[in-house]
Write a protein that holds these residues in place. Structure first.
Motif, PDB file in Angstrom:
ATOM      1  N   PRO A 193      -4.612   4.369  -0.604  1.00 45.68           N
ATOM      2  CA  PRO A 193      -4.886   3.091   0.056  1.00 45.68           C
ATOM      3  C   PRO A 193      -5.228   3.210   1.535  1.00 45.68           C
ATOM      4  CG  PRO A 193      -2.530   3.357  -0.309  1.00 45.68           C
ATOM      5  CD  PRO A 193      -3.221   4.495  -1.006  1.00 45.68           C
ATOM      6  N   HIS A 194      -4.966   4.366   2.136  1.00 40.85           N
ATOM      7  CA  HIS A 194      -5.272   4.590   3.552  1.00 40.85           C
ATOM      8  C   HIS A 194      -6.726   4.982   3.773  1.00 40.85           C
ATOM      9  CE1 HIS A 194      -4.881   8.662   2.124  1.00 40.85           C
ATOM     10  NE2 HIS A 194      -3.575   8.518   1.939  1.00 40.85           N
ATOM     11  N   GLY A 195      -7.452   5.208   2.673  1.00 39.76           N
ATOM     12  CA  GLY A 195      -8.865   5.575   2.793  1.00 39.76           C
ATOM     13  C   GLY A 195      -9.095   7.067   2.912  1.00 39.76           C
ATOM     14  N   GLY A 196      -8.050   7.865   2.822  1.00 37.38           N
ATOM     15  CA  GLY A 196      -8.179   9.317   2.891  1.00 37.38           C
ATOM     16  C   GLY A 196      -8.032   9.928   1.509  1.00 37.38           C
ATOM     17  N   GLU A 197      -7.322  11.054   1.432  1.00 38.79           N
ATOM     18  CA  GLU A 197      -7.122  11.764   0.166  1.00 38.79           C
ATOM     19  C   GLU A 197      -5.871  11.285  -0.566  1.00 38.79           C
ATOM     20  OE1 GLU A 197      -8.282  16.349   0.335  1.00 38.79           O
ATOM     21  OE2 GLU A 197      -7.028  15.754   2.030  1.00 38.79           O
ATOM     22  N   SER A 198      -5.959  11.253  -1.879  1.00 39.61           N
ATOM     23  CA  SER A 198      -4.770  11.019  -2.698  1.00 39.61           C
ATOM     24  C   SER A 198      -4.015  12.330  -2.837  1.00 39.61           C
ATOM     25  CB  SER A 198      -5.178  10.514  -4.085  1.00 39.61           C
ATOM     26  OG  SER A 198      -5.822  11.560  -4.818  1.00 39.61           O
ATOM     27  N   VAL A 199      -2.796  12.259  -3.330  1.00 41.26           N
ATOM     28  CA  VAL A 199      -2.014  13.471  -3.595  1.00 41.26           C
ATOM     29  C   VAL A 199      -2.772  14.358  -4.585  1.00 41.26           C
ATOM     30  CG1 VAL A 199       0.105  14.353  -4.650  1.00 41.26           C
ATOM     31  CG2 VAL A 199       0.221  12.445  -3.051  1.00 41.26           C
ATOM     32  N   GLU A 200      -3.332  13.756  -5.615  1.00 33.74           N
ATOM     33  CA  GLU A 200      -4.074  14.534  -6.613  1.00 33.74           C
ATOM     34  C   GLU A 200      -5.287  15.228  -5.999  1.00 33.74           C
ATOM     35  OE1 GLU A 200      -4.897  12.160 -10.085  1.00 33.74           O
ATOM     36  OE2 GLU A 200      -2.759  11.712 -10.379  1.00 33.74           O
ATOM     37  N   ASP A 201      -6.013  14.514  -5.139  1.00 33.71           N
ATOM     38  CA  ASP A 201      -7.168  15.125  -4.467  1.00 33.71           C
ATOM     39  C   ASP A 201      -6.732  16.282  -3.580  1.00 33.71           C
ATOM     40  OD1 ASP A 201      -8.870  13.290  -5.663  1.00 33.71           O
ATOM     41  OD2 ASP A 201      -8.972  11.983  -3.896  1.00 33.71           O
ATOM     42  N   LEU A 202      -5.641  16.090  -2.846  1.00 31.81           N
ATOM     43  CA  LEU A 202      -5.129  17.143  -1.973  1.00 31.81           C
ATOM     44  C   LEU A 202      -4.728  18.368  -2.789  1.00 31.81           C
ATOM     45  CD1 LEU A 202      -4.094  18.121   0.829  1.00 31.81           C
ATOM     46  CD2 LEU A 202      -1.890  17.111   0.180  1.00 31.81           C
ATOM     47  N   CYS A 203      -3.982  18.161  -3.871  1.00 33.49           N
ATOM     48  CA  CYS A 203      -3.544  19.285  -4.702  1.00 33.49           C
ATOM     49  C   CYS A 203      -4.739  20.018  -5.314  1.00 33.49           C
ATOM     50  CB  CYS A 203      -2.581  18.804  -5.788  1.00 33.49           C
ATOM     51  SG  CYS A 203      -0.967  18.287  -5.149  1.00 33.49           S
ATOM     52  N   ALA A 252       0.834  -1.208   0.000  1.00 34.45           N
ATOM     53  CA  ALA A 252       0.000   0.000   0.000  1.00 34.45           C
ATOM     54  C   ALA A 252       0.865   1.252   0.000  1.00 34.45           C
ATOM     55  CB  ALA A 252      -0.939  -0.007   1.202  1.00 34.45           C
ATOM     56  N   VAL A 253       1.932   1.260   0.797  1.00 37.53           N
ATOM     57  CA  VAL A 253       2.831   2.415   0.834  1.00 37.53           C
ATOM     58  C   VAL A 253       3.515   2.595  -0.513  1.00 37.53           C
ATOM     59  CG1 VAL A 253       4.921   3.372   1.877  1.00 37.53           C
ATOM     60  CG2 VAL A 253       3.148   2.374   3.328  1.00 37.53           C
ATOM     61  N   ALA A 254       3.982   1.504  -1.100  1.00 42.75           N
ATOM     62  CA  ALA A 254       4.634   1.583  -2.412  1.00 42.75           C
ATOM     63  C   ALA A 254       3.670   2.149  -3.456  1.00 42.75           C
ATOM     64  CB  ALA A 254       5.141   0.208  -2.830  1.00 42.75           C
ATOM     65  N   ARG A 255       2.427   1.693  -3.447  1.00 53.19           N
ATOM     66  CA  ARG A 255       1.414   2.183  -4.394  1.00 53.19           C
ATOM     67  C   ARG A 255       1.134   3.678  -4.147  1.00 53.19           C
ATOM     68  NH1 ARG A 255      -2.064  -1.396  -3.307  1.00 53.19           N
ATOM     69  NH2 ARG A 255      -3.533  -0.224  -2.033  1.00 53.19           N
ATOM     70  N   TRP A 256       1.020   4.069  -2.888  1.00 53.40           N
ATOM     71  CA  TRP A 256       0.755   5.455  -2.512  1.00 53.40           C
ATOM     72  C   TRP A 256       1.881   6.384  -2.975  1.00 53.40           C
ATOM     73  CZ3 TRP A 256       2.906   8.109   2.042  1.00 53.40           C
ATOM     74  CH2 TRP A 256       2.265   9.307   2.333  1.00 53.40           C
ATOM     75  N   LEU A 257       3.121   5.948  -2.823  1.00 52.70           N
ATOM     76  CA  LEU A 257       4.261   6.773  -3.226  1.00 52.70           C
ATOM     77  C   LEU A 257       4.458   6.807  -4.742  1.00 52.70           C
ATOM     78  CD1 LEU A 257       6.805   5.740  -0.444  1.00 52.70           C
ATOM     79  CD2 LEU A 257       5.596   7.942  -0.664  1.00 52.70           C
ATOM     80  N   ALA A 258       3.997   5.778  -5.449  1.00 52.63           N
ATOM     81  CA  ALA A 258       4.211   5.693  -6.901  1.00 52.63           C
ATOM     82  C   ALA A 258       3.055   6.257  -7.725  1.00 52.63           C
ATOM     83  CB  ALA A 258       4.448   4.232  -7.296  1.00 52.63           C
ATOM     84  N   ASP A 259       1.855   6.244  -7.171  1.00 54.90           N
ATOM     85  CA  ASP A 259       0.663   6.648  -7.918  1.00 54.90           C
ATOM     86  C   ASP A 259      -0.034   7.789  -7.188  1.00 54.90           C
ATOM     87  OD1 ASP A 259      -1.731   6.913  -9.303  1.00 54.90           O
ATOM     88  OD2 ASP A 259      -2.412   4.859  -8.896  1.00 54.90           O
ATOM     89  N   THR A 260       0.038   8.991  -7.727  1.00 57.70           N
ATOM     90  CA  THR A 260      -0.531  10.167  -7.054  1.00 57.70           C
ATOM     91  C   THR A 260      -2.053  10.141  -6.979  1.00 57.70           C
ATOM     92  OG1 THR A 260      -0.452  11.438  -9.105  1.00 57.70           O
ATOM     93  CG2 THR A 260       1.439  11.645  -7.611  1.00 57.70           C
ATOM     94  N   ALA A 261      -2.700   9.228  -7.688  1.00 59.52           N
ATOM     95  CA  ALA A 261      -4.158   9.091  -7.608  1.00 59.52           C
ATOM     96  C   ALA A 261      -4.574   8.057  -6.561  1.00 59.52           C
ATOM     97  CB  ALA A 261      -4.728   8.697  -8.967  1.00 59.52           C
ATOM     98  N   SER A 262      -3.595   7.381  -5.962  1.00 63.62           N
ATOM     99  CA  SER A 262      -3.870   6.304  -5.022  1.00 63.62           C
ATOM    100  C   SER A 262      -4.087   6.836  -3.604  1.00 63.62           C
ATOM    101  CB  SER A 262      -2.680   5.326  -5.027  1.00 63.62           C
ATOM    102  OG  SER A 262      -2.868   4.319  -4.077  1.00 63.62           O
TER     103      SER A 262
END
Length: 196
Positions: free
Chosen positions: A108-118, A96-106
């Motif tokens: 996996p923690h159930g919160g916001e993605s990087v894209e959503d935050l931006c 999950a951490v690897a996916r979160w760091l590699a995919d800004t749309a991911s």
């Protein structure tokens, strides 16, 4: 009309030192002392806001600011990872951490993605662009990173390449949708030409 937004990152806290997803902790004694010492270094502003997190509210108070709550640039929603360190999450959920760091749309923690935050922070920044004058915003480091990504039209992947030290000022200024960036000023260094 020129808008200026000066983002102030919070003072140090135990969670910040431990690379822990925000857990609502207070700023530490050293961070509070630095913020008190920097209280006179900020320029006047037409608007002063702070995100609702404990460390941002406490930093604003230590800086002598009377800040309004700003829900638009609220802290990143880390979902079920809130309060845990990145090492703890990495040991429990390495994929999950690897996916979160590699995919800004991911997310996996159930919160916001990087894209959503931006996107959320970008919408708030766009609304502030209509304010003539200076806005001081005491916000979490990830909010500063998201604002810079949005303002400069950077790809979301650039989010991971930006560092925001505690108690620094990052300034965006602009007009007609075009922002300029000034970053990394320590708060105990007066701004050149500031009307403090």
């Amino acid at each position: 009309m020129t808008s200026r937004v000066i983002f102030i990152s919070p003072a140090t806290s135990r969670a910040l030192r431990q690379a822990r997803f925000d857990d609502g902790d207070s700023i530490d004694d050293a961070g509070a002392a630095r913020a008190h010492a920097a209280a006179g270094s900020l320029p006047r502003a037409v608007r002063v806001v702070a995100t609702p997190s404990v460390r941002c509210r406490e930093t604003a108070t230590a800086l002598g600011l009377r800040a309004e709550d700003a829900p638009g640039p609220a802290a990143w929603d880390a979902g079920r990872w809130r309060g845990r360190t990145l090492d703890e999450v990495g040991a429990a959920e390495p994929e999950a951490v690897a996916r979160w760091l590699a995919d800004t749309a991911s997310a996996p923690h159930g919160g916001e993605s990087v894209e959503d935050l931006c996107a959320r922070v970008g919408s708030w920044l766009d609304s502030v662009a209509d304010t003539d004058g200076r806005t001081l915003a005491v916000v979490e480091p990830e909010i500063v990173r998201a604002a810079v990504v949005h303002a400069l039209g950077l790809p979301a992947e650039a989010f991971w390449r930006l560092d925001v030290p505690p108690l620094t000022a990052t300034e965006l200024s602009g007009r007609a949708g075009r922002w300029n960036l000034r970053l990394g000023r320590l708060l105990d260094e007066p701004e050149a030409g500031a009307d403090v």
